[in-house]
Design a protein around this motif. Structure first.
Motif, PDB file in Angstrom:
ATOM      1  N   ALA A  15       0.832  -1.203   0.000  1.00  0.00           N
ATOM      2  CA  ALA A  15       0.000   0.000   0.000  1.00  0.00           C
ATOM      3  C   ALA A  15       0.868   1.256   0.000  1.00  0.00           C
ATOM      4  CB  ALA A  15      -0.928  -0.010   1.216  1.00  0.00           C
ATOM      5  N   GLU A  16       1.954   1.235   0.764  1.00  0.00           N
ATOM      6  CA  GLU A  16       2.863   2.373   0.809  1.00  0.00           C
ATOM      7  C   GLU A  16       3.523   2.598  -0.557  1.00  0.00           C
ATOM      8  OE1 GLU A  16       6.971   3.798   3.129  1.00  0.00           O
ATOM      9  OE2 GLU A  16       5.763   2.138   3.921  1.00  0.00           O
ATOM     10  N   LEU A  17       3.934   1.507  -1.203  1.00  0.00           N
ATOM     11  CA  LEU A  17       4.589   1.630  -2.510  1.00  0.00           C
ATOM     12  C   LEU A  17       3.602   2.080  -3.576  1.00  0.00           C
ATOM     13  CD1 LEU A  17       6.926  -1.505  -2.535  1.00  0.00           C
ATOM     14  CD2 LEU A  17       7.488   0.853  -1.941  1.00  0.00           C
ATOM     15  N   ALA A  18       2.376   1.582  -3.514  1.00  0.00           N
ATOM     16  CA  ALA A  18       1.361   1.999  -4.482  1.00  0.00           C
ATOM     17  C   ALA A  18       1.087   3.496  -4.370  1.00  0.00           C
ATOM     18  CB  ALA A  18       0.075   1.192  -4.275  1.00  0.00           C
ATOM     19  N   ALA A  19       1.016   3.982  -3.145  1.00  0.00           N
ATOM     20  CA  ALA A  19       0.781   5.412  -2.936  1.00  0.00           C
ATOM     21  C   ALA A  19       1.927   6.263  -3.475  1.00  0.00           C
ATOM     22  CB  ALA A  19       0.582   5.688  -1.446  1.00  0.00           C
ATOM     23  N   ALA A  20       3.130   5.676  -3.531  1.00  0.00           N
ATOM     24  CA  ALA A  20       4.301   6.397  -4.034  1.00  0.00           C
ATOM     25  C   ALA A  20       4.435   6.297  -5.547  1.00  0.00           C
ATOM     26  CB  ALA A  20       5.558   5.851  -3.374  1.00  0.00           C
ATOM     27  N   GLY A  21       3.517   5.546  -6.193  1.00  0.00           N
ATOM     28  CA  GLY A  21       3.551   5.448  -7.639  1.00  0.00           C
ATOM     29  C   GLY A  21       4.424   4.346  -8.192  1.00  0.00           C
ATOM     30  N   ASP A  28       7.144  -5.962  -5.584  1.00  0.00           N
ATOM     31  CA  ASP A  28       8.354  -5.385  -4.987  1.00  0.00           C
ATOM     32  C   ASP A  28       8.389  -5.610  -3.480  1.00  0.00           C
ATOM     33  OD1 ASP A  28       8.692  -4.541  -7.570  1.00  0.00           O
ATOM     34  OD2 ASP A  28       9.198  -2.478  -7.060  1.00  0.00           O
ATOM     35  N   ALA A  29       7.240  -5.477  -2.839  1.00  0.00           N
ATOM     36  CA  ALA A  29       7.189  -5.703  -1.391  1.00  0.00           C
ATOM     37  C   ALA A  29       7.568  -7.143  -1.055  1.00  0.00           C
ATOM     38  CB  ALA A  29       5.801  -5.369  -0.858  1.00  0.00           C
ATOM     39  N   ALA A  60      12.883  -0.016   6.278  1.00  0.00           N
ATOM     40  CA  ALA A  60      13.842   0.962   5.743  1.00  0.00           C
ATOM     41  C   ALA A  60      13.991   0.797   4.230  1.00  0.00           C
ATOM     42  CB  ALA A  60      15.193   0.802   6.431  1.00  0.00           C
ATOM     43  N   LEU A  61      14.019  -0.443   3.763  1.00  0.00           N
ATOM     44  CA  LEU A  61      14.110  -0.680   2.323  1.00  0.00           C
ATOM     45  C   LEU A  61      12.840  -0.224   1.607  1.00  0.00           C
ATOM     46  CD1 LEU A  61      15.790  -4.214   2.186  1.00  0.00           C
ATOM     47  CD2 LEU A  61      16.829  -2.009   1.619  1.00  0.00           C
ATOM     48  N   ILE A  62      11.697  -0.440   2.222  1.00  0.00           N
ATOM     49  CA  ILE A  62      10.438   0.004   1.623  1.00  0.00           C
ATOM     50  C   ILE A  62      10.418   1.527   1.503  1.00  0.00           C
ATOM     51  CG2 ILE A  62       7.952   0.219   2.028  1.00  0.00           C
ATOM     52  CD1 ILE A  62       8.761  -2.466   0.853  1.00  0.00           C
ATOM     53  N   ALA A  63      10.931   2.209   2.496  1.00  0.00           N
ATOM     54  CA  ALA A  63      10.981   3.672   2.430  1.00  0.00           C
ATOM     55  C   ALA A  63      11.860   4.124   1.268  1.00  0.00           C
ATOM     56  CB  ALA A  63      11.494   4.240   3.748  1.00  0.00           C
ATOM     57  N   ARG A  64      12.969   3.447   1.065  1.00  0.00           N
ATOM     58  CA  ARG A  64      13.851   3.790  -0.059  1.00  0.00           C
ATOM     59  C   ARG A  64      13.179   3.481  -1.390  1.00  0.00           C
ATOM     60  NH1 ARG A  64      19.437   0.913   1.302  1.00  0.00           N
ATOM     61  NH2 ARG A  64      19.983   1.795  -0.766  1.00  0.00           N
ATOM     62  N   ARG A  65      12.466   2.357  -1.449  1.00  0.00           N
ATOM     63  CA  ARG A  65      11.762   2.022  -2.693  1.00  0.00           C
ATOM     64  C   ARG A  65      10.644   3.018  -2.959  1.00  0.00           C
ATOM     65  NH1 ARG A  65      11.185   1.722  -7.114  1.00  0.00           N
ATOM     66  NH2 ARG A  65      10.211   0.100  -8.394  1.00  0.00           N
ATOM     67  N   ALA A  66       9.966   3.458  -1.912  1.00  0.00           N
ATOM     68  CA  ALA A  66       8.933   4.472  -2.076  1.00  0.00           C
ATOM     69  C   ALA A  66       9.521   5.785  -2.589  1.00  0.00           C
ATOM     70  CB  ALA A  66       8.196   4.697  -0.758  1.00  0.00           C
ATOM     71  N   GLY A  67      10.793   6.011  -2.292  1.00  0.00           N
ATOM     72  CA  GLY A  67      11.509   7.164  -2.832  1.00  0.00           C
ATOM     73  C   GLY A  67      11.985   6.942  -4.253  1.00  0.00           C
ATOM     74  N   LEU A  71      14.479  -1.247  -7.307  1.00  0.00           N
ATOM     75  CA  LEU A  71      14.454  -2.500  -6.551  1.00  0.00           C
ATOM     76  C   LEU A  71      15.796  -3.211  -6.633  1.00  0.00           C
ATOM     77  CD1 LEU A  71      12.840  -4.831  -5.113  1.00  0.00           C
ATOM     78  CD2 LEU A  71      12.372  -5.690  -7.422  1.00  0.00           C
ATOM     79  N   GLN A  72      16.388  -3.220  -7.825  1.00  0.00           N
ATOM     80  CA  GLN A  72      17.643  -3.956  -8.030  1.00  0.00           C
ATOM     81  C   GLN A  72      18.803  -3.331  -7.263  1.00  0.00           C
ATOM     82  OE1 GLN A  72      15.604  -2.796 -10.375  1.00  0.00           O
ATOM     83  NE2 GLN A  72      14.967  -4.492 -11.693  1.00  0.00           N
ATOM     84  N   HIS A  73      18.762  -2.031  -7.031  1.00  0.00           N
ATOM     85  CA  HIS A  73      19.800  -1.403  -6.212  1.00  0.00           C
ATOM     86  C   HIS A  73      19.656  -1.808  -4.750  1.00  0.00           C
ATOM     87  CE1 HIS A  73      21.063   2.141  -9.033  1.00  0.00           C
ATOM     88  NE2 HIS A  73      21.033   0.979  -9.650  1.00  0.00           N
ATOM     89  N   LEU A  74      18.431  -2.035  -4.330  1.00  0.00           N
ATOM     90  CA  LEU A  74      18.185  -2.396  -2.932  1.00  0.00           C
ATOM     91  C   LEU A  74      18.596  -3.833  -2.644  1.00  0.00           C
ATOM     92  CD1 LEU A  74      14.715  -0.668  -2.464  1.00  0.00           C
ATOM     93  CD2 LEU A  74      16.979   0.222  -1.885  1.00  0.00           C
TER      94      LEU A  74
END
Length: 289
Positions: A15-21, A28-29, A60-67, A71-74
């Motif tokens: 849900a957090e990632l979807a909201a971030a587009g 990814d989650a 913490a990784l989800i926050a970075r992905r939301a930014g 995914l591959q860098h994470l």
């Protein structure tokens, strides 16, 4: 504090990632949680408990992905055909659509091998080495040379090509491999091809994290392709094959560059699995004797 179930974490993170587009938030989650837990993603269907330390790392990784960090860098990994590749800041992350062009090249190399040849192939603008690794392992005993300009990208390519038999050359493709003139059976490339004026339309994962030199290529996006065609004309044997990727909007312009060179025939644009124009193939004309 008690452990949290994996399913609850994935749903909340998606849900957090979807909201971030993010384009594929649930996938990814799941992949990020599997990475943190060092599990095959399928094991998450068993809904394991996630301890607090792992949950903190995951969030913490989800926050970075939301930014919109890729995914591959994470995870530090990308998958291309049969290879798990090391990737990260400083190297272009290979895309699935490039696998179709690579498969076409592998089939042509296998035809040469079946005819009793040991082909020579050059992968220009190699980046992570994804294409070169696939050619070397799926069309052995082809001699494969990967050419990459960036020393940062070459660090990843060197690791990814280890054990494949492919050779890495760190050089500008425009002047690379002077000793290979007229000796190469196939030249393949995924060059930069995005026009500079399309900068704002590029997804943040690519625009902000892939190397600029691997993305943009002049006002019309064709500058690197023009150089590539000239280099291929020099390297290829008479009857040798050229194939290179382009943007789906360049289904006429990219083949036009090859036709304008007059060094190739049987110029054809080919489509990817989604039916979009994706890569050009051509045959080197016989040189005047």
């Amino acid at each position: 504090m008690s452990a949290t179930r994996a399913g609850d974490l994935v749903r909340s993170a998606a849900a957090e990632l979807a909201a971030a587009g993010v384009e594929s938030p649930a996938v990814d989650a799941r992949l990020l949680l599997a990475h943190v837990l060092d599990l095959d993603p399928g094991r998450l269907l068993l809904d394991p408990a996630v301890e607090e330390d792992d949950r903190a790392v995951f969030e913490a990784l989800i926050a970075r992905r939301a930014g919109r960090e890729p995914l591959q860098h994470l995870t530090g990994k990308a998958y291309f055909r049969h290879h798990e590749l090391a990737v990260g800041p400083g190297v272009f992350v290979p895309r699935p659509e490039t696998e179709v062009m690579t498969g076409w090249a592998i089939e042509r190399l296998r035809e040469l091998i079946a005819a009793g040849r040991v082909p020579r192939a050059v992968d220009l603008c190699s980046g992570s080495g994804a294409i070169a690794a696939s050619l070397a392992t799926e069309a052995a005993p082809t001699r494969v040379i990967a050419v990459e300009l960036s020393t940062e990208a070459a660090t990843y390519a060197r690791a990814n090509l280890a054990g494949t038999g492919a050779e890495l050359v760190v050089a500008d493709m425009a002047a690379a491999l002077p000793g290979e003139t007229g000796t190469v059976d196939l030249v393949i490339a995924n060059p930069p091809y995005i026009p500079l004026d399309a900068y704002a339309s590029v997804a943040p994962e690519a625009r902000d994290h892939d190397p600029t030199v691997a993305l943009f290529s002049g006002d019309d996006g064709l500058d690197a392709i023009r150089v590539l065609v000239d280099v291929a004309a020099r390297l290829l044997v008479d009857g040798g094959l050229l194939c290179f990727e382009h943007a789906d909007a360049q289904g006429e312009a990219a083949p036009g560059v090859v036709l304008a060179s007059t060094e190739f025939h049987t110029v054809r644009d080919r489509r990817d699995l989604s039916g979009r124009p994706r890569f050009v193939t051509a045959v080197r004309r016989a040189r005047a004797r």
